[in-house]
Design an enzyme around this catalytic site. Sequence first.
Site, PDB file in Angstrom:
ATOM      1  N   PHE A  36      66.477-100.149   9.978  1.00  0.00           N
ATOM      2  CA  PHE A  36      67.824-100.215   9.963  1.00  0.00           C
ATOM      3  C   PHE A  36      68.296-101.092  10.669  1.00  0.00           C
ATOM      4  O   PHE A  36      67.786-101.625  12.529  1.00  0.00           O
ATOM      5  CB  PHE A  36      67.385 -98.401  10.605  1.00  0.00           C
ATOM      6  CG  PHE A  36      69.393 -98.109  10.615  1.00  0.00           C
ATOM      7  CD1 PHE A  36      69.235 -97.668   8.880  1.00  0.00           C
ATOM      8  CD2 PHE A  36      70.246 -98.886  10.917  1.00  0.00           C
ATOM      9  CE1 PHE A  36      70.899 -97.432   8.706  1.00  0.00           C
ATOM     10  CE2 PHE A  36      71.401 -97.928  11.128  1.00  0.00           C
ATOM     11  CZ  PHE A  36      72.106 -97.561   9.506  1.00  0.00           C
ATOM     12  N   ASP A  39      61.139 -93.138  14.737  1.00  0.00           N
ATOM     13  CA  ASP A  39      62.531 -92.955  13.939  1.00  0.00           C
ATOM     14  C   ASP A  39      62.669 -92.259  12.746  1.00  0.00           C
ATOM     15  O   ASP A  39      61.949 -92.621  11.653  1.00  0.00           O
ATOM     16  CB  ASP A  39      63.513 -94.671  13.887  1.00  0.00           C
ATOM     17  CG  ASP A  39      64.878 -94.272  13.335  1.00  0.00           C
ATOM     18  OD1 ASP A  39      65.407 -92.860  12.360  1.00  0.00           O
ATOM     19  OD2 ASP A  39      65.930 -95.169  13.850  1.00  0.00           O
ATOM     20  N   TYR A  41      73.095 -86.159  10.807  1.00  0.00           N
ATOM     21  CA  TYR A  41      74.022 -85.444  10.265  1.00  0.00           C
ATOM     22  C   TYR A  41      73.192 -86.000   8.514  1.00  0.00           C
ATOM     23  O   TYR A  41      74.533 -86.442   7.970  1.00  0.00           O
ATOM     24  CB  TYR A  41      75.038 -86.213  10.112  1.00  0.00           C
ATOM     25  CG  TYR A  41      74.527 -88.494  10.982  1.00  0.00           C
ATOM     26  CD1 TYR A  41      74.690 -88.681   9.604  1.00  0.00           C
ATOM     27  CD2 TYR A  41      74.752 -88.516  11.900  1.00  0.00           C
ATOM     28  CE1 TYR A  41      74.565 -90.309   9.966  1.00  0.00           C
ATOM     29  CE2 TYR A  41      74.009 -89.822  12.452  1.00  0.00           C
ATOM     30  CZ  TYR A  41      73.866 -90.407  11.338  1.00  0.00           C
ATOM     31  OH  TYR A  41      73.854 -91.864  11.810  1.00  0.00           O
ATOM     32  N   LYS A  42      71.815 -86.723   8.424  1.00  0.00           N
ATOM     33  CA  LYS A  42      71.410 -86.913   6.875  1.00  0.00           C
ATOM     34  C   LYS A  42      71.354 -85.088   6.483  1.00  0.00           C
ATOM     35  O   LYS A  42      72.055 -84.489   5.983  1.00  0.00           O
ATOM     36  CB  LYS A  42      70.717 -87.640   7.369  1.00  0.00           C
ATOM     37  CG  LYS A  42      71.253 -89.386   7.472  1.00  0.00           C
ATOM     38  CD  LYS A  42      70.839 -90.314   8.290  1.00  0.00           C
ATOM     39  CE  LYS A  42      71.207 -91.133   8.323  1.00  0.00           C
ATOM     40  NZ  LYS A  42      70.351 -92.324   9.029  1.00  0.00           N
ATOM     41  N   ARG A  80      71.060 -96.826  -4.057  1.00  0.00           N
ATOM     42  CA  ARG A  80      70.174 -95.739  -3.494  1.00  0.00           C
ATOM     43  C   ARG A  80      71.051 -94.154  -3.924  1.00  0.00           C
ATOM     44  O   ARG A  80      71.832 -94.546  -4.373  1.00  0.00           O
ATOM     45  CB  ARG A  80      69.987 -95.725  -1.231  1.00  0.00           C
ATOM     46  CG  ARG A  80      69.913 -96.672  -1.090  1.00  0.00           C
ATOM     47  CD  ARG A  80      69.663 -96.264   0.311  1.00  0.00           C
ATOM     48  NE  ARG A  80      70.385 -96.327   1.134  1.00  0.00           N
ATOM     49  CZ  ARG A  80      70.596 -95.384   2.355  1.00  0.00           C
ATOM     50  NH1 ARG A  80      69.020 -95.695   3.083  1.00  0.00           N
ATOM     51  NH2 ARG A  80      71.271 -94.814   2.822  1.00  0.00           N
TER      52      ARG A  80
HETATM   53  C1  LIG Z   1      70.996 -93.376   9.985  1.00  0.00           C
HETATM   54  C2  LIG Z   1      70.034 -93.696  10.514  1.00  0.00           C
HETATM   55  C3  LIG Z   1      70.152 -94.270  12.295  1.00  0.00           C
HETATM   56  C4  LIG Z   1      71.605 -94.314  12.722  1.00  0.00           C
HETATM   57  O1  LIG Z   1      72.073 -94.697  13.606  1.00  0.00           O
HETATM   58  P1  LIG Z   1      73.676 -94.416  14.486  1.00  0.00           P
HETATM   59  O2  LIG Z   1      73.406 -94.356  15.620  1.00  0.00           O
HETATM   60  O3  LIG Z   1      73.504 -92.311  14.371  1.00  0.00           O
HETATM   61  O4  LIG Z   1      74.501 -94.217  13.776  1.00  0.00           O
HETATM   62  C5  LIG Z   1      69.781 -95.320  12.688  1.00  0.00           C
HETATM   63  N1  LIG Z   1      68.360 -95.234  12.682  1.00  0.00           N
HETATM   64  C6  LIG Z   1      68.161 -95.714  10.637  1.00  0.00           C
HETATM   65  C7  LIG Z   1      66.471 -95.748  10.835  1.00  0.00           C
HETATM   66  C8  LIG Z   1      68.919 -94.822   9.996  1.00  0.00           C
HETATM   67  O5  LIG Z   1      68.089 -94.500   8.929  1.00  0.00           O
END
Ligand SMILES: *Cc1c(COP(=O)(O)O)cnc(C)c1O
Length: 417
Positions: free
Chosen positions: A140, A217, A242-243, A391
């Site tokens: 990400f 992660d 939040y997911k 997705r």
């Molecule tokens: C959604 C997501 C993030 C988001 O990071 P934030 O700091 O909450 O914006 C980070 N890493 C992955 C793999 C994600 O899917």
Amino acid sequence: MTDGLTRTGSPRILTALALRAAELDAEDPLASYRSRFLAEPGVISYLDGNSLGRPLSATRESLGRLVEQEWSARLIRAWDERWMQTPYAVGDRIGRTLLGAAEGQTVIGDSTSVLLYKLVRAALAASGERDEIVIDTGNFPTDRFIVQGVADELGAKIHWIETDPHGGPEPEQVEAAVGSRTALVLLSHISYRSAQIADVPRITDIAHRAGALMLWDLCHSVGAVPMELDSWGVDLAVGCTYKYVNGGPGSPAFGYVNRSLHSEFQQPIWGWMGAAEPFAMGRDYAPADGIGRLLSGTPSILGMRPMQDMLDLIEEVGIAAIRDKSVRLTEFLLELHDTVLAPLGFSLASPRSSEVRGSHVSVEHPRAKELTAALWEHGVIPDFRAPRGIRLGISPLSTGFGEVYDGIAALAEVAAG
Ligand SMILES: *Cc1c(COP(=O)(O)O)cnc(C)c1O
């Protein structure tokens, strides 16, 4: 819908699939839990729960209670009475319910990005002379950017693994990347694009045999896929709430630090909430014992409220049953892809085997961007990923088979039209 599809010659297939969706909903032991979520006027199919989970009805009430019974009724006294403990209590609950982590190793902190920064810095600080970070090109953006920033700040080196965008990091690639200079390996449990599940125990073991720390992660897996961080020997982990944990927009992330690292672990943002005695107001910083040293500033009590409602529900259902439904839903999605979307020029960009597939399915189409925009206007909400990805995210407790069918039928319609 039939106009466009008549041209593809598939209305009969579509009717059969609509009936199957209805059957699958009728057989679904978790179907009734969908009614726990707030109704969304005008939404026909929400396929983006892997980016932002839906709100539970319970959350409307629990936020109101927090304002009245804690914030208003107790004011500043509520910090002593309960709020100071909330990041630890919720962290332990996530650890126990979702991570396979014994208590005292998980805490709710800042955003995922900020926690990643703290953990990457802490890992480098704990690694002596070692100065290399291994990460993959498919990770990400925030993970890659944080690592680039830390490397720039400390003069560390990044060893990039080139991952297949339709897959994810493979153990052999990690094996080839690690060495005597590797301080840390940072990968995602589930690739945000393809939904491929990484082999966490094997890759963690490879990092350890090279003498490196392993940071996972969990943003795209926590709440959808069971895991066993303690028994897999994971050192460090971070994940979104939040997911699939439905904590709401901007709800704070959690960090996990394996107990074996607590004494040496030192993160770079020395705030009072991570100090041994926050209210001693002492002259010099001394970190808290244990996981508390991961904290920096005042925790977001409001931000931690909705996720607790979802944890109630997840505990009621159990993560194994949730995973089971997720697999059934994504299998159905694959069937819809093969019969309805593939003839219209779509291709699959996720693993076929549910063993290594998380809770979303990615497809590709040359006009992905415009198709997604057209669907959003009609209350069908998937997620566009440049340049040609769509997705389709399944949040097992709030997504139904009929809803998946409706979303794919609409996608087929706009693609054929
Ligand atoms: C959604 C997501 C993030 C988001 O990071 P934030 O700091 O909450 O914006 C980070 N890493 C992955 C793999 C994600 O899917």
